[in-house]
Design an enzyme around this catalytic site. Structure first.
Site, PDB file in Angstrom:
ATOM      1  N   GLU A 165       8.406  19.936  -6.138  1.00  0.00           N
ATOM      2  CA  GLU A 165       8.881  21.211  -7.152  1.00  0.00           C
ATOM      3  C   GLU A 165       7.915  22.224  -6.958  1.00  0.00           C
ATOM      4  O   GLU A 165       7.984  23.463  -7.682  1.00  0.00           O
ATOM      5  CB  GLU A 165       9.390  20.657  -8.478  1.00  0.00           C
ATOM      6  CG  GLU A 165      10.390  19.487  -8.356  1.00  0.00           C
ATOM      7  CD  GLU A 165      10.791  18.994  -9.661  1.00  0.00           C
ATOM      8  OE1 GLU A 165      11.710  18.196  -9.815  1.00  0.00           O
ATOM      9  OE2 GLU A 165       9.783  19.149 -10.514  1.00  0.00           O
ATOM     10  N   GLY A 189       7.507  18.477   6.548  1.00  0.00           N
ATOM     11  CA  GLY A 189       6.981  19.866   6.125  1.00  0.00           C
ATOM     12  C   GLY A 189       6.233  20.189   7.424  1.00  0.00           C
ATOM     13  O   GLY A 189       6.229  19.613   8.429  1.00  0.00           O
ATOM     14  N   ASP A 191       2.273  22.124   8.578  1.00  0.00           N
ATOM     15  CA  ASP A 191       0.737  21.568   8.574  1.00  0.00           C
ATOM     16  C   ASP A 191       0.255  21.795   7.231  1.00  0.00           C
ATOM     17  O   ASP A 191      -0.691  21.063   6.739  1.00  0.00           O
ATOM     18  CB  ASP A 191      -0.128  22.527   9.357  1.00  0.00           C
ATOM     19  CG  ASP A 191       0.320  22.495  10.796  1.00  0.00           C
ATOM     20  OD1 ASP A 191       0.372  23.504  11.706  1.00  0.00           O
ATOM     21  OD2 ASP A 191       0.555  21.447  11.476  1.00  0.00           O
ATOM     22  N   GLY A 192       0.766  22.796   6.277  1.00  0.00           N
ATOM     23  CA  GLY A 192       0.162  22.764   4.990  1.00  0.00           C
ATOM     24  C   GLY A 192       0.562  21.704   4.402  1.00  0.00           C
ATOM     25  O   GLY A 192      -0.002  21.051   3.364  1.00  0.00           O
ATOM     26  N   GLY A 233       8.144  22.421   9.377  1.00  0.00           N
ATOM     27  CA  GLY A 233       7.437  23.618   9.134  1.00  0.00           C
ATOM     28  C   GLY A 233       7.588  24.750  10.050  1.00  0.00           C
ATOM     29  O   GLY A 233       8.501  24.732  10.796  1.00  0.00           O
ATOM     30  N   THR A 235       4.609  25.967  12.111  1.00  0.00           N
ATOM     31  CA  THR A 235       3.707  26.019  13.358  1.00  0.00           C
ATOM     32  C   THR A 235       3.689  24.496  13.750  1.00  0.00           C
ATOM     33  O   THR A 235       3.723  24.263  14.794  1.00  0.00           O
ATOM     34  CB  THR A 235       2.108  26.308  12.958  1.00  0.00           C
ATOM     35  OG1 THR A 235       2.302  27.486  12.223  1.00  0.00           O
ATOM     36  CG2 THR A 235       1.268  26.293  14.081  1.00  0.00           C
ATOM     37  N   GLY A 537      -4.145  26.759   7.833  1.00  0.00           N
ATOM     38  CA  GLY A 537      -3.028  27.443   7.240  1.00  0.00           C
ATOM     39  C   GLY A 537      -3.422  27.812   5.781  1.00  0.00           C
ATOM     40  O   GLY A 537      -2.379  28.480   5.112  1.00  0.00           O
TER      41      GLY A 537
END
Ligand SMILES: Nc1ncnc2c1ncn2[C@@H]1O[C@H](COP(=O)(O)OP(=O)(O)OP(=O)(O)O)[C@@H](O)[C@H]1O
Ligand SMILES: CCCCCCCCCCCCC/C=C/[C@@H](O)[C@H](CO)NC(C)=O
Ligand SMILES: [Ca+2]
Length: 585
Positions: A165, A189, A191-192, A233, A235, A537
Site C-alpha cells: 500500500e 514488480g 527492479d525497484g 516493472g 525495466t 533506479g
C-alpha cells in the site's frame, strides 16, 4: 536409490501406445508401435516435472479436471526460443496418459510424486509474495493471480500474498516481521520492488548475525532466503539478466523447481553511512540525470525513460570527478574477454571456490561467510580525474529490453567483481555512438573515450571537495520525490479535499521550486555542477560514495541465461535404438 523408483509400462496418449520408463532422474516415453528409426522419444528430467495430477487436467488459462480413475496428467518444463531475447522461454508442458487399470495409474502417480520429493529437495513449499500494484503498467495483481498463482497451486506451494500500500512496505516487513516457515520471498514488480526485498533481506540477515552494515569493511553474511522475481516493472533489468527473458510464467517455473542463482551485491557508503545496495547499476552522469528527469514523468510508465533519455542527451552535460578503483585479478577474467555469463557459467562457479574456500559444499549458503578480502592481498588502488559523461559500476551485465547485451556484456552475476565503465567527456555524436551500441552487438567499449575495468571497489569524489554544497540540494530533491509519493498515497488513501490541499501545497510550494532549482540544468539547458547517482533506479542523496562488491551475497530462484543456441542440439540420436530423442536439459 534410483532402482527403487524405477517403473516401466505401456501407457496411452490419445490412441497411441507408448513405452514409458521412470528412472530416478528421468521420465521417458517412446512410441511403441513404430519402426525403430521413426520412434520419437520424449525425455523429461524429474527435476523439471512441475506436478502430477489424477485424471485429465488443464491448468492455464483456467483449471479444468476430467476426473477419471485410469488417467493421470504430468506437467513439466517446456522450452522455446524467444524471438526478442537471448534466453529461453519456459512454459508449462502437459501430457495426459491413460493406463489399462486404476492400480497402474496409482502406481505411476505415487512413483512420480516420490521421485519429485527425492530429487528436488530444494523446491520451495511456502513463499512470502509482495505485489506492487503501481509498478510498470500497473498489472502486478493481474499477472500474479492469472498466471503465477495457478502454477504455485499445481506445484503444491502455499503463498502468503501482500499487496503493498506504500513504497518500502516490503522492505520494512522483511526487516521486522516473523519470517519463520518461509522458504523464499517473491516480488511481483520491477527492479525497484526487487531492491526493496534485497534491502529487507540483507538488513535482516545482518541484524540476526549481529553485523553492522554501516561499516564499509564489514564482511556481510549471505542471505538464507532465496528471492524470486515475477517481472511486472518498466525495466525489469535484474530479471532479464538472471533469467534471460521477461516472462511471468518462465520466472514462476524457475521458482517452482527451486533454481538457485547466486548474485553479487554492491554496497554503497557515504562516510560511515550505508546508503544503499545495488545489483545492477550505480550510475552517475547520464544514467543519473535520466533517472532524475524520469521521476517527473512517472505517469508515462516505461516510456518515461525513453523521453528522459532524449531530454538528457540533448542537454549535453559532463561532470568533473575523481574516480579511484581497486582492480580485480586480471588473470581471472576481463570485461573485454567476450565471455558471456550464461547458465552454468565457469567463471562464476570457479569464483565460488575462491569466495567460499572453507565450505564442503561450495554453494552452501549456511557456511560461515569467509571474508573475500582476507585471503587475497587488497592490491593497488588506481586514481583518475577529469570530466565524464557517465561513470557506471555494475555487478552484472545489466542487460534489459533496451540493451539486450547490457551495460557490460561480459560481466558475471556471481564472480565477486563489478565492472567500472568510465565515459570521458566527448563530442555529442561520439557519445550517441556509445549509447547506440548498447542496442546492438557492437562493442560499446571499443571507443577511445571509453574505459572499462573489472573491480572490487570504487570510490568517487568531487574535485576540491564540493560535497557539502550539493548535499543540501539533493536532500531537498529527495524530499520532493518522497512528498510526490505522499501525494500519490493521499490520492489513493485520502479524501478528495485532502488530495486537493496536498497537491496545491506541495506541487506549487515545494516540488517545482526544489526539483527545478536542483535540476535547473535539465530544464533550462544550464549545466549543473554535479549529477546524481542512479542506484538500481533510486536516486542517492550523496555525491561522494564508496562502492564495494560482496560476492554471491544473495540467491535468486533462477539459473542464469540459458543459451538458446544450445537448444538446437537438444534433439539428438539416442545411442540404443537410433530414435530421435528430444531431451530437455
Ligand atoms: N504500493 C505502492 N505504492 C507506491 N509505490 C510503491 C508501492 N509498492 C512499491 N512501490 C515503489 O514503487 C517503485 C517502483 O516499483 P517497480 O520497480 O516495481 O516498478 P518500475 O519502477 O516501473 O520498474 P523498474 O524499476 O523495473 O523500472 C519501487 O521503488 C517501490 O519501492
Ligand atoms: C540512440 C539510442 C540510445 C539508446 C540508449 C540505450 C542505453 C540503454 C542502457 C540501459 C541500461 C539500463 C541499466 C539498468 C538500470 C536499472 O537498474 C534501473 C532500474 O530499473 N533502470 C534505469 C532505467 O535506471
Ligand atoms: Ca559480478
Amino acid at each position: 536409490m534410483e532402482t527403487d523408483l524405477r517403473l516401466e509400462s505401456s501407457l496411452w496418449i490419445g490412441n497411441k501406445r507408448y513405452r514409458a520408463v521412470l528412472t530416478g532422474w528421468h521420465l521417458k516415453w517412446t512410441e511403441a508401435d513404430k519402426k525403430n528409426g521413426d520412434k520419437k522419444t520424449v525425455s523429461v528430467p524429474v527435476a523439471e516435472v512441475v506436478g502430477v495430477e489424477n485424471g485429465r487436467v488443464e491448468i492455464l488459462p483456467q483449471k479444468s479436471v476430467e476426473d477419471t480413475d485410469k488417467d493421470f496428467t504430468v506437467f513439466y518444463i517446456k522450452r522455446s526460443r524467444s524471438r526478442s531475447t537471448y534466453g529461453l522461454l519456459w512454459s508449462l508442458g502437459r501430457t495426459q496418459f491413460s493406463c489399462p487399470s486404476r492400480v497402474l495409474r496409482d502406481q505411476w502417480t505415487n512413483h512420480l510424486r516420490t521421485a519429485l520429493k527425492t530429487h528436488s529437495p530444494l523446491r520451495p513449499h511456502r513463499l512470502l509474495v509482495f505485489i506492487n500494484p503501481f509498478g510498470g503498467k500497473k498489472k502486478g495483481r493481474e499477472i500474479y493471480h492469472s498466471l503465477v498463482a495457478p502454477l504455485f497451486e499445481l506445484a503444491g506451494i502455499s503463498s502468503h500474498v501482500i499487496v503493498t500500500e506504500r513504497a518500502n512496505q516490503a522492505r520494512d516487513h522483511l526487516l521486522k516481521k516473523d519470517l519463520t516457515g518461509f522458504d523464499g520471498v517473491v516480488c511481483v514488480g520491477g527492479d525497484g520492488m526487487f531492491s526493496e526485498v534485497l534491502h529487507g533481506l540483507i538488513g535482516r540477515t545482518q541484524q540476526e548475525a549481529g553485523l553492522c552494515e554501516t561499516d564499509p569493511a564489514v564482511t556481510l553474511q549471505p542471505c538464507p532466503l532465496h528471492i524470486g522475481i515475477i517481472p511486472a516493472g518498466s525495466t525489469d533489468c535484474v530479471c532479464y539478466a538472471t533469467v534471460g527473458v521477461i516472462d511471468p510464467v518462465s520466472s514462476a517455473l524457475h521458482i517452482i523447481i527451486g533454481d538457485s542463482q547466486p548474485l553479487d551485491v554492491c554496497s554503497v557508503h557515504h562516510a560511515s553511512t550505508l546508503v544503499r545496495y545495488s545489483v545492477s547499476l550505480v550510475g552517475y552522469g547520464f544514467y543519473g540525470d535520466v533517472l532524475a528527469e524520469s521521476e517527473k514523468h512517472r505517469w508515462m510508465g516505461p516510456l518515461r525513460y525513453d523521453y528522459s533519455g532524449t531530454v538528457v542527451y540533448l542537454s549535453n552535460r559532463s561532470y568533473a570527478g575523481i574516480v579511484q578503483y581497486l582492480p580485480a585479478d586480471p588473470l581471472l577474467s576481463s570485461p573485454k574477454d567476450k565471455t558471456r555469463c550464461l547458465s552454468g557459467c565457469n567463471v562464476c562457479s570457479r569464483s565460488t571456490e575462491r569466495l567460499f574456500p572453507h565450505t564442503s559444499d561450495s554453494g552452501s549458503l549456511y557456511s560461515s561467510h569467509f571474508s573475500q578480502y582476507s585471503n587475497d592481498s587488497e592490491g593497488e588502488w588506481v586514481s583518475v580525474e577529469g570530466r565524464f559523461r557517465c561513470v557506471s559500476i555494475t555487478c552484472m551485465s545489466s542487460s534489459c529490453a533496451r540493451s539486450p547485451l547490457g551495460l557490460s556484456p561480459s560481466a558475471h552475476l556471481a564472480d565477486g567483481t563489478g565492472d567500472l565503465i568510465l565515459v570521458w567527456d566527448t563530442h555529442p555524436l561520439s557519445f550517441l555512438k556509445f549509447l547506440y551500441r548498447h542496442t546492438s552487438t557492437q562493442d560499446q567499449f571499443d571507443l577511445p573515450f571509453v574505459e572499462v575495468h573489472r573491480v572490487k571497489a570504487v570510490r568517487f569524489s568531487l574535485p576540491d571537495g564540493r560535497e557539502e554544497e550539493v548535499h543540501e540540494g539533493i536532500g531537498e530533491l529527495n524530499r520532493a520525490i518522497e512528498e510526490r509519493e505522499y501525494v500519490d498515497t493521499v490520492s489513493r488513501n485520502g479524501s478528495q479535499q485532502q488530495l486537493a490541499q496536498s497537491v496545491v501545497e506541495r506541487e506549487t510550494m515545494n516540488e517545482h521550486k526544489t526539483v527545478a532549482s536542483i535540476l535547473c540544468g535539465l530544464c533550462c539547458k544550464k549545466t549543473p555542477a554535479v549529477s546524481v547517482w542512479n542506484c538500481d533506479g533510486e536516486i542517492l542523496p550523496f555525491t561522494e560514495i564508496f562502492c564495494r562488491i560482496h560476492g554471491q551475497l544473495v540467491r535468486l530462484y533462477a539459473r542464469g541465461i540459458e543459451d538458446g543456441a544450445a537448444m538446437q542440439n537438444c534433439s539428438q540420436e539416442s545411442d540404443k535404438n537410433k530414435s530421435r530423442c528430444i531431451t530437455y536439459k
